[in-house]
Design an enzyme around this catalytic site. Structure first.
Site, short mmCIF file in Angstrom:
data_model
loop_
_atom_site.label_atom_id
_atom_site.label_comp_id
_atom_site.label_asym_id
_atom_site.label_seq_id
_atom_site.Cartn_x
_atom_site.Cartn_y
_atom_site.Cartn_z
N ASP A 59 28.94 13.09 -20.74
CA ASP A 59 30.00 13.21 -20.40
C ASP A 59 29.79 11.52 -18.66
O ASP A 59 30.77 11.56 -19.05
CB ASP A 59 30.79 14.69 -19.53
CG ASP A 59 29.64 15.12 -18.71
OD1 ASP A 59 28.31 14.23 -18.36
OD2 ASP A 59 30.41 16.13 -18.57
N ASP A 87 25.29 20.03 -22.83
CA ASP A 87 25.68 20.38 -21.91
C ASP A 87 26.51 21.56 -21.19
O ASP A 87 26.61 22.40 -22.32
CB ASP A 87 26.45 19.32 -21.12
CG ASP A 87 26.35 17.94 -20.74
OD1 ASP A 87 24.91 18.05 -20.69
OD2 ASP A 87 27.36 17.15 -21.42
N ASP A 103 24.28 8.93 -18.97
CA ASP A 103 23.79 9.91 -20.19
C ASP A 103 24.24 8.94 -21.15
O ASP A 103 23.94 9.63 -22.35
CB ASP A 103 25.23 11.14 -20.22
CG ASP A 103 25.21 12.22 -19.84
OD1 ASP A 103 24.10 12.92 -19.03
OD2 ASP A 103 25.96 12.85 -19.20
#
Length: 875
Positions: free
Chosen positions: A760, A459, A764
């Site tokens: 997070d 990310d 996901d």
């Protein structure tokens, strides 16, 4: 021929000792244990770290049906109670003394799986319950009362398995087959010694054997006990989960184990409900109770359906709940009490080295039998030539015992017990070091697998950047300003009308996932996600005196932000009774929903295509400066259909924000280190593609020959196109959670990559589970994401991921060096003992039975030294 033998050994290892790193099937785990069982001398000790497969299968089966069975039982109880009358719960004197009016058992019964509204109404609904447990639905409980509540209503801990004592490890060590055989040898030696040499000389050898056995047992038990304590410490770290509660009118974070009955708990998307309780207020709360009931259909919780249960997951929405039952009094606590964990899953490297130890042990067994036969033939031949086969004495019996002990010794020195032990100690040592490096390893195999990682999908926000966001630029009513102090705020206020400023501040304050709370020091602080906090703080700088006023406006409907819609909406009722809806989210998406724009003097005018292109250019200019862009819009309505979501058109564009999130200081060096080590780094983000490119270039991820695309561009690609495109992709912008899942799946299947992926959010979880190594964020990550991960990055820092790879590779190099050391010692000892026994009729390492026992002790001591050596290699 040699190549054939090598191939056969490899085939044997692959057939019996090959298990996947994640979610190994029960058949594969059972297969390697059966294969090892042929030469394992102490199954109780060898498999002590691993769960008992039969009990594990039974536990999983119970877990699937227990929830449904519990519902049936509760319904049956309810029927019996209805027939027999209302069940009475006596109120203990200590509760009466403290002013409480309801017992813990009765409180737990209100929120059990029956979800009986009649019982709740009989107690005065949620307000009546709050009154009986001395809790305020607005202010929470008093901090000074938490100790009393823990004592009277229980702690939020489940019944765990008690730690094993030192003497239990001593008992395990005594189950070693070698030691049992040597105890028998000691008894035989004692009988023969007393008969042939008398007291006390005839007891020396047997007493020496017993003393050596005791030394072996104590050294083994001490090593195992210390190792178990390390894993207990790591398990305690895994259980450190923080939650948000309101106490003494203040919102704060506390450990989940410190939760008490009466607490006001704040829930949001991705949280795991830590206790049973009742819904107070919230918006669009959707709960997944499949872990309790086995039903996959999500449940909508509201004031009409207020029951919340520990162990369920928040799928959507936000809420506040009143905690009514904790620990073993919750439904989840009762289920978990019957499903205690019993060990950790074995890792592929542990299983492979067990396979190597098995092969060498089988060879040693053959050599031991041959040695015993050779020695017996020599003895029989010598007797036949000199004394005759019928002439036997006590010394001959002692000689045969010595031969048998020699065979046992060869088995002992042949089996490299230190191999599996070295892996376990190395992984435990790596886990401890990684904890110091801000990485919590949830699954032991991840330490190994991370060393083989060839691709990291990371990310952007919080991992490559600092996640400390501030509004850096704002565009409103054709006025663009940089926000860097009080002067620029004053200039912004002076450039637009009061009506525009009022609508802007109102939109920021009512359409937010953050809140302003009073801290312990009496100062106001802002809680929420970094993006929401940045916007709210900007709004407070514009007009903080209006926060309380706008926060009192009635929110008719709220649609919280999620990673699929990439926006959030709220409908409020204005003081005059009209409805107004605010929408905030991804700039391009919000802009598409707007057909009007508010001017600097407060007039609403149509938004032409030319103006839309102009706003898009502003968005792109902000993005090229590595700013995260968000749009905010509004629309006034006369009515809102109750059975339909908020419509996504007819909005008036208010403003565009450019939010700055600086790059972490060491991120670029960490990316460079990965690339130098042969690991490709791909950035997957929900941000605008221009923002993503700017950040990726600054971090060194996006190179000249790399490709940056948007997630939706992957959808229409064929398998051949993806196979050619995937190695070149370095940045994926505007990605949805399923885009990340698809990327991970294709990288593993098409490109044969070993993929580590960060995540997070709740959505996901599929990508984290699918990847070879799932890395969840410890600060910004939801509990659902953490449960789906293999390693938790406690500081959300990309540098920590690089440290994990470094330790993973260190484990492999360490084991490689240790295997060379261990096998050299064992093979040489095996050959020397066999040859010397066959040629001179005795064992080189031992000339009498006491020396043989000391050889066994030395082998055990070498196992302990091997573990220490393995740790020194990693240091």
């Amino acid at each position: 021929m040699e190549g054939g033998r090598s191939w056969n050994m490899e085939s044997y290892l692959n057939e019996y000792f090959d298990i996947p790193a994640k979610n190994p099937p029960g058949e594969a785990r059972l297969r390697w244990r059966r294969a090892v069982g042929l030469i394992v001398r102490n199954r109780r000790r060898r498999f002590r770290m691993f769960p008992d497969l039969r009990s594990l299968d039974d536990a999983q089966a119970r877990r699937k049906i227990l929830g449904k069975v519990q519902v049936v039982i509760n319904v049956h109880k309810a029927a019996l109670q209805f027939i027999d009358g209302v069940k009475q719960y006596p109120l203990p004197p200590e509760l009466i003394e403290e002013g409480f009016c309801i017992s813990p058992d009765e409180l737990a019964a209100i929120t059990d799986m029956r979800k009986d509204h009649r019982i709740l109404k009989r107690h005065g609904a949620i307000k009546g319950i709050a009154r009986k447990i001395k809790a305020s639905l607005e202010d929470g409980v008093k901090e000074a009362e938490t100790t009393t509540r823990l004592r009277l209503y229980g702690t939020n801990r489940h019944a765990g398995k008690p730690p094993r004592s030192f003497w239990m490890f001593v008992r395990d060590a005594l189950h070693d087959l070698t030691l049992i055989i040597l105890v028998v040898c000691a008894l035989v030696s004692l009988v023969v010694g007393l008969a042939s040499q008398g007291w006390p000389k005839g007891t020396y050898d047997s007493l020496g054997i017993i003393l050596s056995i005791l030394l072996v047992v104590l050294v083994t038990a001490t090593s195992d006990y210390k190792q178990s304590r390390k894993f207990i410490e790591l398990d305690r770290e895994k259980q450190k989960i923080y939650i948000r509660v309101t106490r003494d009118k203040k919102t704060k974070k506390v450990l989940v184990h410190d939760l008490v009955v009466g607490d006001i708990l704040h829930l949001s998307i991705g949280d795991v409900v830590p206790a049973d309780g009742l819904f107070i207020s919230g918006y669009c709360l959707v709960i997944d109770e499949s872990s309790l009931t086995g039903e996959s259909e999500p449940i909508h919780v509201s004031e009409q359906k207020p029951f919340l249960h520990a162990g369920s997951k928040v799928v959507d929405g936000t809420a506040k709940m009143l905690v009514t039952a904790v620990g073993t009094r919750t439904e989840w606590g009762r289920i978990m009490g019957t499903l205690n964990d019993d060990g950790v899953d074995e890792t592929p490297l542990q299983v492979k080295l067990n396979g190597v130890a098995t092969i060498i042990g089988q060879i040693g067994l053959v050599f031991a039998i041959l040695t015993f036969l050779v020695l017996m033939v020599r003895l029989l031949a010598d007797k036949a030539m000199h004394l005759g086969l019928l002439n036997w004495s006590a010394n001959d019996a002692l000689t045969i015992v010595n031969y048998f002990a020699i065979a046992v010794t060869i088995i002992v020195v042949a089996v490299p017990e230190g191999l599996p032990l070295a892996v376990t100690l190395s992984l435990a040592f790596a886990m401890k070091k990684l904890m110091n490096d801000k990485a919590l390893v949830r699954h032991l195999a991840a330490c190994e697998t991370m060393g083989s990682a060839s691709c990291i999908c990371t990310d952007k926000t919080g991992t490559l950047t600092t996640n400390h966001m501030v509004v850096n630029k704002v565009w409103i009513s054709d006025v663009s300003k940089s926000v860097d102090g009080d002067t620029s705020i004053s200039e912004l206020k002076g450039s637009i009308s009061g009506r525009v400023m009022e609508i802007l501040i109102q939109g920021i304050f009512v359409n937010t996932g953050s809140e302003v709370v009073l801290g312990d020091n009496g100062e106001k602080t802002t809680l929420g996600t970094p993006t929401e906090v940045a916007l709210l703080e900007f709004g407070l700088n514009l007009g903080g005196h209006l926060y309380d006023e706008y926060n009192k406006l009635t929110r008719v409907r709220i649609e919280p932000f999620n990673s699929v819609k990439k926006m959030m909406s709220v409908t409020i009722q204005l003081p005059n009774g009209d409805l107004r809806t605010f929408c905030k989210g991804a700039s391009e998406l919000v802009l598409e929903q707007c057909n009007t724009i508010i001017t600097s003097d407060g007039n609403i005018v149509p938004l032409s295509e030319m103006q839309k292109r102009y706003v898009l250019n502003i968005i792109n200019s902000f993005s090229s400066e590595a700013l995260r862009t968000l749009c905010i819009a509004f629309k006034d309505m006369n009515e809102l259909p109750s059975d339909q979501p908020i419509s996504d058109d007819g909005y008036t564009l208010i403003a565009l924000f450019g939010i700055k999130d600086p790059i972490r200081p060491g991120a670029k060096d960490a990316v460079t280190t990965c690339m130098a080590a042969g690991i490709t780094v791909k950035m997957v983000t929900g941000d605008n593609i221009n923002t993503a490119k700017a950040i990726a270039k600054e971090c060194g991820i996006l190179t000249e020959d790399g490709i940056a695309i948007e997630g939706q561009e992957l959808h229409g690609k064929s398998s051949d196109e993806l196979k050619e495109l995937l190695p070149k992709i370095q940045v994926i912008a505007r990605s949805l959670p399923m885009d990340k899942y698809k990327l991970v799946t294709n990288l593993r299947s098409m490109c044969q990559e070993v993929v580590a992926v960060t995540g997070d959010g709740t959505n996901d979880a599929p990508a984290l589970c699918e990847s070879d190594i799932g890395l969840a964020m410890g600060i910004s990550g939801t509990e659902v994401a953490k449960e789906s991960s293999d390693i938790i990055i406690m500081d959300d820092n990309f540098e920590t991921i690089v440290n994990i790879v470094r330790w993973g590779r260190a484990v492999y190099l360490n084991i490689q060096k240790f295997v060379q050391f261990q096998l050299t010692v064992n093979v040489v000892a095996l050959i020397v003992n066999f040859v010397s026994a066959c040629i001179i009729g005795t064992c080189t390492l031992a000339t009498n039975i006491l020396d043989l026992i000391m050889t066994v002790f030395w082998n055990k001591f070498m196992c302990i030294l091997s573990g220490m050596y393995a740790q020194l290699l990693m240091i």
